[in-house]
Design a protein around this motif. Structure first.
Motif, PDB file in Angstrom:
ATOM      1  N   ASP A 132       0.804  -1.221   0.000  1.00  0.00           N
ATOM      2  CA  ASP A 132       0.000   0.000   0.000  1.00  0.00           C
ATOM      3  C   ASP A 132       0.839   1.274   0.000  1.00  0.00           C
ATOM      4  O   ASP A 132       0.296   2.353   0.149  1.00  0.00           O
ATOM      5  CB  ASP A 132      -0.898   0.041   1.255  1.00  0.00           C
ATOM      6  CG  ASP A 132      -2.094  -0.876   1.107  1.00  0.00           C
ATOM      7  OD1 ASP A 132      -2.282  -1.388  -0.003  1.00  0.00           O
ATOM      8  OD2 ASP A 132      -2.823  -1.068   2.091  1.00  0.00           O
TER       9      ASP A 132
ATOM     10  N   LYS B   9      -8.468  -4.177  -3.969  1.00  0.00           N
ATOM     11  CA  LYS B   9      -7.150  -3.918  -3.385  1.00  0.00           C
ATOM     12  C   LYS B   9      -6.075  -3.869  -4.475  1.00  0.00           C
ATOM     13  O   LYS B   9      -5.243  -2.965  -4.517  1.00  0.00           O
ATOM     14  CB  LYS B   9      -6.825  -5.001  -2.363  1.00  0.00           C
ATOM     15  CG  LYS B   9      -5.756  -4.576  -1.384  1.00  0.00           C
ATOM     16  CD  LYS B   9      -5.634  -5.547  -0.247  1.00  0.00           C
ATOM     17  CE  LYS B   9      -4.363  -5.333   0.529  1.00  0.00           C
ATOM     18  NZ  LYS B   9      -4.238  -4.085   1.217  1.00  0.00           N
TER      19      LYS B   9
ATOM     20  N   SER C 110      -5.439   3.598  -1.451  1.00  0.00           N
ATOM     21  CA  SER C 110      -5.614   2.496  -0.500  1.00  0.00           C
ATOM     22  C   SER C 110      -7.070   2.306  -0.087  1.00  0.00           C
ATOM     23  O   SER C 110      -7.920   3.175  -0.288  1.00  0.00           O
ATOM     24  CB  SER C 110      -4.723   2.707   0.710  1.00  0.00           C
ATOM     25  OG  SER C 110      -4.789   4.025   1.148  1.00  0.00           O
ATOM     26  N   CYS C 111      -7.308   1.148   0.498  1.00  0.00           N
ATOM     27  CA  CYS C 111      -8.652   0.751   0.908  1.00  0.00           C
ATOM     28  C   CYS C 111      -8.777   0.851   2.428  1.00  0.00           C
ATOM     29  O   CYS C 111      -7.797   0.664   3.141  1.00  0.00           O
ATOM     30  CB  CYS C 111      -8.917  -0.695   0.524  1.00  0.00           C
ATOM     31  SG  CYS C 111      -8.774  -1.040  -1.220  1.00  0.00           S
TER      32      CYS C 111
END
Lengths: 160, 663
Positions: free
Chosen positions: A72, B514, B523-524
């Motif tokens: 991420d 994702k 982002s999640c």
């Protein structure tokens, strides 16, 4: 309260995930231990291991490093570099005679305020168990370690 | 410079009403900063009720002008909230904005701690850290980068269509990418839309046609984005255009190929498994574009090497079995993600029997069943395709508001269920029971619709259904589905026999959300929906500049909200395009070339390939246009030859010293 050891912890967070996790914890009024003081970096990949050593030498009993979850990262993959440096750093600390557990890496996304708060609480407890670090004072002038009980002596300036 | 001259620093401590002052002794922090941090350069420390108010900002501006402040430290809320406010105020007074820093003593102190003395100490320590650090801040100038006026919209549902049309109508080019053969999204499958009950296709298809024929829109269906690089203003996007096996240049969309195709398969996607489609097909009659697709895994020619009926009958020779997947590279300035949602798989709630008991239907199955273009032509029948139900039970919150599946409310299911009740009563006259936990009908004309359905005679039972079963205990339950529920208004358990059960499935993030997020660098949340830059004040932006989100990709939404978000995201993009250039944060790395040993460790570290080795000089150099300022090279350089503006080693070291000053 006064009898228990209150560790001082310096935390490094990235700007995008973990600092926002701290924001989220604040907005949601999630209470956590007040022992951590955070420094915002742009990315956990910015963390120079020297920052950690500096914090420990300067009086911190533990250092928390926090970044986005693997995959991420705002900068694609720099948190993996933070992970590598973290693992090396723990080994180096061991060589210094410092418990490697004094440095902890936590992944926290911007949504995980509660999780970050839990991790901080857990880390404070872990450091509390380890006790104070008592890193020897560094003598700026001689560039040498001094045992805690010796007062630093001024060094005479040698004419060039 | 630092040793000879300590810059003049002003410290401002905000009360934030009682938000900060309730837990932190603001006055004490101010006094402490004035006295203890005086030697560090603090010339003035003030506190004020609301620093972000215009009066608070004027306070800073006045001090900069009158006291000649060179640095400003504001101890207030998170920099993500008001950093810009104070930097702008300082700039107005003639101070470079990057010489102002915020200390978060609200989110990180007063809101998360309770002991006033300890909180005050922590606030002092944080202020001290920033005071020490700010002495090393240097004036920075924002860089301007031109913006590519093209936009990429990912997802051709109603939110994506709306966004694409808004931008295209303003005169800018849009690439609309959709992974299915047609745009339209979930809305194309619905029959009626609540609360007005207008026909979904009637309001959607004109928009689809407009998007399909707009001169400023390049429609790319049956395509997926595989790779995105670059940054706001200049993204390089790689799109996989899957082989249709139909030449779009010559196909007229006449439909003869579909008619002549001898093979039928169950349509699990558009018809939700209730109907059939041919192997060469357009998903539905009004599909845009009208070009069909050959379903390669099911095609007889691809399986056995014979058939080619479609090719034989095609009047324009548009069938091309040799077509291959191709990659298309485009450059865009901004990206809108409107990737939508997946329907919750009702089979996961095993006690409701979906997939096991034939007459338990999912919400999308009912949508198709009630759709006049659907498999039964709009006839509401049981799974056998003939029998009309006499009693129907509709179960709310399937997969939503349930700790076993999703905690969140899917927001549309109450209204969807009410719509189902209305349609069932209107078309079949059956008795309808609604099983709900709470009735949520908050938007315009929604509660009126609820009243209408109540008045029509639909029966409401408040309680979460425990089980749907076909095991009859009493004679009148024989051959029926029995809904076992606790009626919480009566305080009794009830068994209600019905002929048909409709489950109101909730919404879930796309199964690959994702992965898609990683492609686009966003982002999640823990639920899996994309995170907005701010949930209230910036709902269509993301943390990544130039990437916007709209519709159900950010969370469950109804059609009006999705359309509004599509338009909002488009407005944000137009704002960027019309500025013609974008200001980039000046946080960058740079190599001090005298110190560089030319080891090239940094070259491979950089995720943006921004560092290049200059062979003639034997040093590395950072390209400031590509550098995003993550700082990993600064940390990695063994010679300490790279420095990062805004986050230099000196700044961080000083901040560590400052934080630990009170220890």
């Amino acid at each position: 309260m006064t009898d228990t050891f209150e560790p001082v912890i310096v935390g490094f967070t990235c700007n995008w995930c973990s600092y926002r996790a701290a924001d989220a914890a604040g907005t949601a009024r999630v209470k956590y231990a007040p022992n951590v003081r955070l420094i915002r970096l742009m990315c956990s990949g910015r963390l120079d291991p020297a920052f950690v050593l500096k914090a420990l030498a300067g009086g911190a009993d533990g250092v928390l490093i926090s970044g986005c979850h693997p995959g991420d990262c705002h900068y694609i993959e720099q948190n993996y570099k933070a992970l590598r440096r973290f693992l090396l750093l723990r080994r180096t600390l061991k060589g210094f005679g410092v418990e490697p557990e004094r440095v902890k890496l936590v992944w926290a996304s911007a949504a995980e305020g509660v999780r970050l708060a839990h991790e901080i609480n857990a880390f404070v407890e872990e450091i509390r168990k380890l006790g104070p670090l008592n890193w020897p004072k560094w003598d700026n002038q001689s560039g040498r370690d001094l045992p805690a009980d010796i007062e630093p002596q001024p060094i005479e300036e040698v004419p060039a | 410079m630092i040793e000879n001259h300590k810059p003049k620093i002003g410290v401002y401590v905000c009360h934030c009403g009682s938000n900060i002052a309730g837990t932190v002794n603001v006055d004490d922090v101010r006094k402490w900063a004035q006295e203890k941090l005086g030697p560090e350069g603090v010339v003035i420390a003030r506190d004020y009720k609301f620093m972000c108010s215009s009066l608070g900002q004027e306070l800073i501006e006045k001090d900069i002008k009158e006291l000649g402040l060179e640095r400003v430290v504001v101890a207030a809320c998170s920099p993500h909230l008001h950093e810009k406010t104070f930097r702008t105020a300082a700039e107005k007074a003639g101070l470079n904005p990057y010489l102002t820093e915020l200390v978060s003593i609200r989110e990180q102190v007063s809101w998360v701690h309770t002991d006033k003395a300890i909180a005050t100490e922590k606030a002092k320590s944080l202020v001290s850290g920033t005071v020490q650090r700010i002495a090393y801040n240097t004036p920075l100038e924002k860089q301007k980068v031109p913006i590519n006026a093209n936009t990429l919209v990912v997802g051709g549902g109603i939110a994506g269509i709306q966004a694409a049309l808004e931008i295209a109508n303003a005169g800018f080019h849009v690439y609309l990418v959709e992974r299915e053969p047609s745009i339209g999204g979930h809305m194309a499958q619905f029959d009626k839309t609540f609360p007005t009950l207008d026909c979904s296709a009637c309001i959607l298809t004109p928009r689809m046609v407009e998007a399909g024929t707009h001169p400023n829109i390049t429609l790319m269906t049956w395509s997926e984005v595989t790779n995105v690089s670059g940054f706001v203003g200049n993204f390089d996007v790689r799109i996989l255009k899957k082989a249709r096996y139909v030449n779009e240049d010559v196909c007229t969309g006449c439909g003869i190929c579909t008619e002549k195709c001898p093979k039928k398969v169950i349509d699990t996607h558009y018809e939700a498994g209730l109907g059939y489609r041919k192997v060469v097909y357009t998903p539905f009659a009004q599909a845009v574009p009208r070009f069909p697709v050959i379903d390669r895994p099911n095609c007889t020619f691809f399986q056995k090497g014979t058939c080619k009926a479609c090719e034989k009958f095609c009047p324009t020779n548009a069938i091309d079995f040799k077509q291959e997947d191709e990659f298309i590279n485009i450059t865009v300035g901004n990206i809108i993600l409107a990737t939508g949602y997946d329907l919750f798989d009702a089979g996961r709630v095993t006690n409701y029997g979906y997939g096991r008991l034939p007459n338990v239907f999912s919400s999308i199955e009912f949508e198709r069943l009630s759709n006049s273009a659907g498999p039964t032509g709009g006839e509401i029948t049981l799974r056998d395709g003939k029998t009309k139900p006499e009693t129907v039970g509709i179960i709310h919150c399937v997969g939503s508001r349930d700790k076993n599946f999703n905690n969140y409310c899917s927001s549309i299911c109450c209204m969807q269920s009410l719509k189902f009740a209305h349609i069932v009563r209107e078309r079949t006259g059956a008795d309808v029971y609604e099983f709900y936990i709470d009735m949520r009908t908050p938007m315009k004309a929604y509660d009126e619709f609820y009243q209408r359905v109540l008045d029509e005679g639909t029966l409401f039972v408040r309680g979460k259904v425990a089980e749907v079963t076909n095991a009859a205990r009493y004679p009148h339950e024989k051959g029926k589905l029995i809904i076992h529920v606790e009626d919480t208004l009566v305080g009794k358990q009830r068994r209600i026999p019905v002929d048909m059960v409709i489950l109101s499935n909730g919404m879930e993030p796309r199964h690959d959300a994702k992965q898609t997020g990683q492609t686009f660098g966003i982002s999640c949340s823990s639920d899996g929906w994309y995170i907005e830059r701010h949930p209230k004040l910036d709902p269509v932006s993301t943390m990544t500049e130039g990437i916007y989100i709209a519709g159900c990709a950010t969370g469950p939404k109804d059609i009006p909200a999705s359309v509004a978000q599509g338009a909002a995201a488009a407005a944000r993009v137009l704002d960027k395009i019309l500025q013609k250039e974008v200001e980039m944060e000046p946080i960058r790395a740079s190599v001090i070339e005298e110190n560089c040993s030319g080891c090239r460790i940094c070259n491979s570290m950089c995720p943006f390939n921004a560092i290049a080795f200059i062979g003639d000089l034997k040093v590395s150099r950072v390209n400031p246009a590509l550098c995003q300022g993550c700082g990993t090279c600064v940390a990695a350089c063994p010679a300490g030859a790279i420095t990062g503006t805004g986050f230099s080693n000196e700044q961080i070291f000083a901040q560590i010293d400052g934080l630990l000053m009170t220890v």
